[in-house]
Write a protein that holds these residues in place. Sequence first.
Motif, PDB file in Angstrom:
ATOM      1  N   LEU A 138       0.915  -1.090   0.502  1.00 36.65           N
ATOM      2  CA  LEU A 138      -0.013   0.212   0.130  1.00 36.65           C
ATOM      3  C   LEU A 138       0.612   1.158  -0.107  1.00 36.65           C
ATOM      4  O   LEU A 138       0.412   2.502  -0.090  1.00 36.65           O
ATOM      5  CB  LEU A 138      -0.895   0.123   1.404  1.00 36.65           C
ATOM      6  N   CYS A 140      -8.475  -7.359  -5.259  1.00 38.14           N
ATOM      7  CA  CYS A 140      -7.895  -6.360  -3.853  1.00 38.14           C
ATOM      8  C   CYS A 140      -9.380  -6.939  -2.808  1.00 38.14           C
ATOM      9  O   CYS A 140      -8.997  -6.619  -1.537  1.00 38.14           O
ATOM     10  CB  CYS A 140      -9.378  -5.457  -4.676  1.00 38.14           C
ATOM     11  N   GLY A 164      -7.725  -7.164   0.601  1.00 43.22           N
ATOM     12  CA  GLY A 164      -7.974  -6.500   1.265  1.00 43.22           C
ATOM     13  C   GLY A 164      -8.257  -7.320   2.998  1.00 43.22           C
ATOM     14  O   GLY A 164      -8.956  -6.684   3.769  1.00 43.22           O
ATOM     15  N   VAL A 222      -3.432   2.802   5.477  1.00 48.19           N
ATOM     16  CA  VAL A 222      -4.229   2.705   4.467  1.00 48.19           C
ATOM     17  C   VAL A 222      -5.227   3.620   3.655  1.00 48.19           C
ATOM     18  O   VAL A 222      -4.819   4.251   2.387  1.00 48.19           O
ATOM     19  CB  VAL A 222      -6.035   1.909   4.564  1.00 48.19           C
ATOM     20  N   PRO A 240      -2.686   6.908   1.088  1.00 52.61           N
ATOM     21  CA  PRO A 240      -2.804   5.996  -0.594  1.00 52.61           C
ATOM     22  C   PRO A 240      -4.151   6.827  -0.817  1.00 52.61           C
ATOM     23  O   PRO A 240      -4.117   7.285  -2.188  1.00 52.61           O
ATOM     24  CB  PRO A 240      -2.648   4.607  -0.455  1.00 52.61           C
ATOM     25  N   ARG A 281       0.290   8.125  -7.619  1.00 53.49           N
ATOM     26  CA  ARG A 281       0.711   6.392  -7.492  1.00 53.49           C
ATOM     27  C   ARG A 281       0.675   5.872  -8.226  1.00 53.49           C
ATOM     28  O   ARG A 281       1.662   5.261  -8.696  1.00 53.49           O
ATOM     29  CB  ARG A 281      -0.355   5.879  -7.321  1.00 53.49           C
ATOM     30  N   HIS A 299      -3.659  -1.861  -6.465  1.00 54.86           N
ATOM     31  CA  HIS A 299      -3.195  -0.613  -6.085  1.00 54.86           C
ATOM     32  C   HIS A 299      -4.180   0.292  -4.937  1.00 54.86           C
ATOM     33  O   HIS A 299      -4.834   0.810  -4.176  1.00 54.86           O
ATOM     34  CB  HIS A 299      -1.874  -0.244  -5.496  1.00 54.86           C
ATOM     35  N   LEU A 317      -8.145  -0.966  -4.196  1.00 55.88           N
ATOM     36  CA  LEU A 317      -7.438  -1.212  -2.420  1.00 55.88           C
ATOM     37  C   LEU A 317      -7.998  -0.683  -1.505  1.00 55.88           C
ATOM     38  O   LEU A 317      -8.469  -0.973  -0.669  1.00 55.88           O
ATOM     39  CB  LEU A 317      -6.386  -1.744  -1.685  1.00 55.88           C
ATOM     40  N   PRO A 318      -8.044   0.252  -0.893  1.00 59.56           N
ATOM     41  CA  PRO A 318      -8.799   1.501   0.333  1.00 59.56           C
ATOM     42  C   PRO A 318     -10.295   1.057   0.445  1.00 59.56           C
ATOM     43  O   PRO A 318     -10.806   1.189   0.920  1.00 59.56           O
ATOM     44  CB  PRO A 318      -8.271   2.538   0.422  1.00 59.56           C
TER      45      PRO A 318
END
Lengths: 294, 544
Positions: A29, B338, B342, B364, B367, B375, B420, B423-424
Amino acid sequence: MGLPPYATLGQRIWYYSFRVICGLIFFFLVAPIVVVMPLSFNAQDFFTFTPEMLRLDPAGYSLKHYEDFFTNPQWQLALKNSLIIAPIATVISVSLGTLAAIGLSQSHVPFKGTIMAILISPMIVPLIISATGMFFFYSSLGNWMESVLGLNKGFVGYVKVILAHAVLGIPFVIITVTATLVGFDRSLTRAAANMGAGPVTTFFRIQMPLILPGVISGGLFAFITSFDEVVVVLFVGSASQKTLPWQMFIGLREQISPTILAVATILVVISIALLTTVELLRRRSERLRGMSPG
Amino acid sequence: MAETMLAADGTPLKRSLARALRRQKLRALMLIAPLLIFVLITFIVPIASMLFRSIENEIVQNTLPYTVQELASWDAATGEVPDEPVFEAMYFDMFIAAEAKRHTRLGTRLNYEQTGLSSLFRQSGRKLDDLGKDIQKPLEKLNGDWKDGETWYAIFNGTPADTALLATQRARVAALTDNPTEGDVNFAPRADIVQLLPKTARAYTAWAVFEATQKDRDPATRDPWEALPVALATDLQTADLSTYSGPGADLLRAAQSADLPTPDFTTAFVDMDEDWATIIPWQTIQTHSSTYTGGYFLNAVDAQKTPEGIAWQPDDKQILLKLFGRTIWMSLLITFSCIALGYPVAWLLANLPMRKANMLLILVLLPFWTSLLVRTSAWKVMLQQQGVINDVLVWIGLVDDANRLIMINNQFGTIVAMTHILLPFMILPMYSVMQTIQPSYLRAAKSLGATNWTAFWRVYFPQSVPGIGAGSILVFILAIGYYITPEIVGGTKGVFISNRIAYHISSSLNWGLAAALGSILLAAVLVLYWAYDKIVGIDNVKLG
């Protein structure tokens, strides 16, 4: 969730390997951000760590990419545009959005579902589709403003991009402000009215200070949406409205220059500052509304 | 009967309450109205008009109005090229279109359906004057007055005017040029000459409207186009001038009795380009002459409207269906990556003490808050062949320096970077669901004899499914509409349907197809979003 003393060997292995896996995912991340920052101080024009950098030799580091950012007219124009467009778009979305959120939180709103869906739609529709629609609309709007209103071309360009960005920021303001208003104690406004305050006084002296954290964090979301937006500005704006993300996008697609990494680092620092602000505001808001900070 | 309850001011309570409620509603709407109007005008209307472009097909009708009319009765199935009247209408339509520089645009439009029409229209537009010169020269030789714009003006202008003809030609030029044609044209076709020389009067009126409104020139003094002598020669073959005594009567009689060449439109077109002697261009114009078309949607799924019905593109040309398939497939892959990445993180966050969890949550959120471009550029830097990952792999010795891995400009690059980036959006909904799962359930399961795995799989996992569902739909919705990241790290193999839309908007200028692709994508997103609303509820969207 510590490991109990009676855990078996298998449990121990699982416990630690799970932690390692999670550590790797966390690394995934943050890795891009962590890698970009030191690379932006590279003394060479490479995108990789030079042997000098790995030896921590001061000669391997320099601020030349930052210097380029602050002296290159292209980047300066982009920075200036971003700093013009994002704040104005934010002010528009916040002022209209807050009013509407207050309206939406009243107890009897006809067609509430439909209205909400329309107001949230800029967030749902994929950006490329919004950009395409706006491309046609704003080019005719721009022509109209130039020919009928006789406005200056550069000014019209800014108006177009600002309006487009303001729309994109609105859902964020609506969502954060309505979320704040959910916990708002309505008897406070009634109490104020009871003591003789008019609606305007009540709004500015009672309601506004209480929902302010929500408004500010909605505003920050709107700001970052505009500040970070590239698809719509590519379609709606012209070269003289080039923003920072636009300049970065061109750089990434065509001649990639290490200055991008310096800009990226600056933006990361800004986003850390914003993240901290939002988090502090959220805690303050929950404290004000009598909820436990979570 | 019970007495009606009264409010303090004496009105019945019921009415008083209704009034208060109405006022409240009105106040709420007044607060919402400015924003609602703003969003409707600057967002909903543009999107709707963009979607409308996907079925709008007025260009054929607008550019070749009379040809389309004449072609309506032609039956392509006979395999015969259309008759002379169609060629004649085509000549006059093309002439004004070429003067307005609109014929190439139509050629481009029809080229989407039939390759080769673009160059056919462009070349024919250039050679259109030849026929006009063949007739103009003898006519002007006959009497020099024909060279003069004023002669023509005197013949056609006057009262009583045929206002209907003027109005239709105004509308026609407006449709052709996309420009307004209001305002004074300093010309009105005289009714008797319209009766006598209908084709010439129509062509002259169209010309006068075009000159006056588009070029801002006075038709009274301008010399008309080469198409007008052609129209005149056509009309004079049948016109009965014996009773005509208006302006230019002698000139017209002299021209009629002189032996002007008879315009042969069919031959003229075949001379311009042999393709006009085939039914292909005519068939294409006829098939695509309707004002609304499903053609762009058919193109968007690799099919085509042909005179024989809907036809699929050959397999090797089916790029868009493949692209749709790839977009969905890659979005699914991204969604699954993810989930895989995740889930453990969300679990850890939900089960750590609050303080530690908040610290890790920052990793988390950082990003999540970082610019998308930052990014994406970071991934470009890391995945390059001379990039950080390859360097590390070479340094460890896993990869030989000579054959560094190619991780960018392909599907792998897109999937890694987008996993990436998204993912959050997976971790946050999962985390908020997992926070509500009582740890005592797991302990209870274990105390009842379940193994760790059974306890997790039978007790914990089912309760966390809503979080997975919410995160997955969110990630999938965001992924299928992504543009920037695939554009930068996807090369040619790793791009999505969005990139194709952008290509058609800014490079190929096939806006109808772009709109059709956009409509399909939008429909897919809205369906998913509707599902999201049903499962999770839009009110539960949380930010940060």
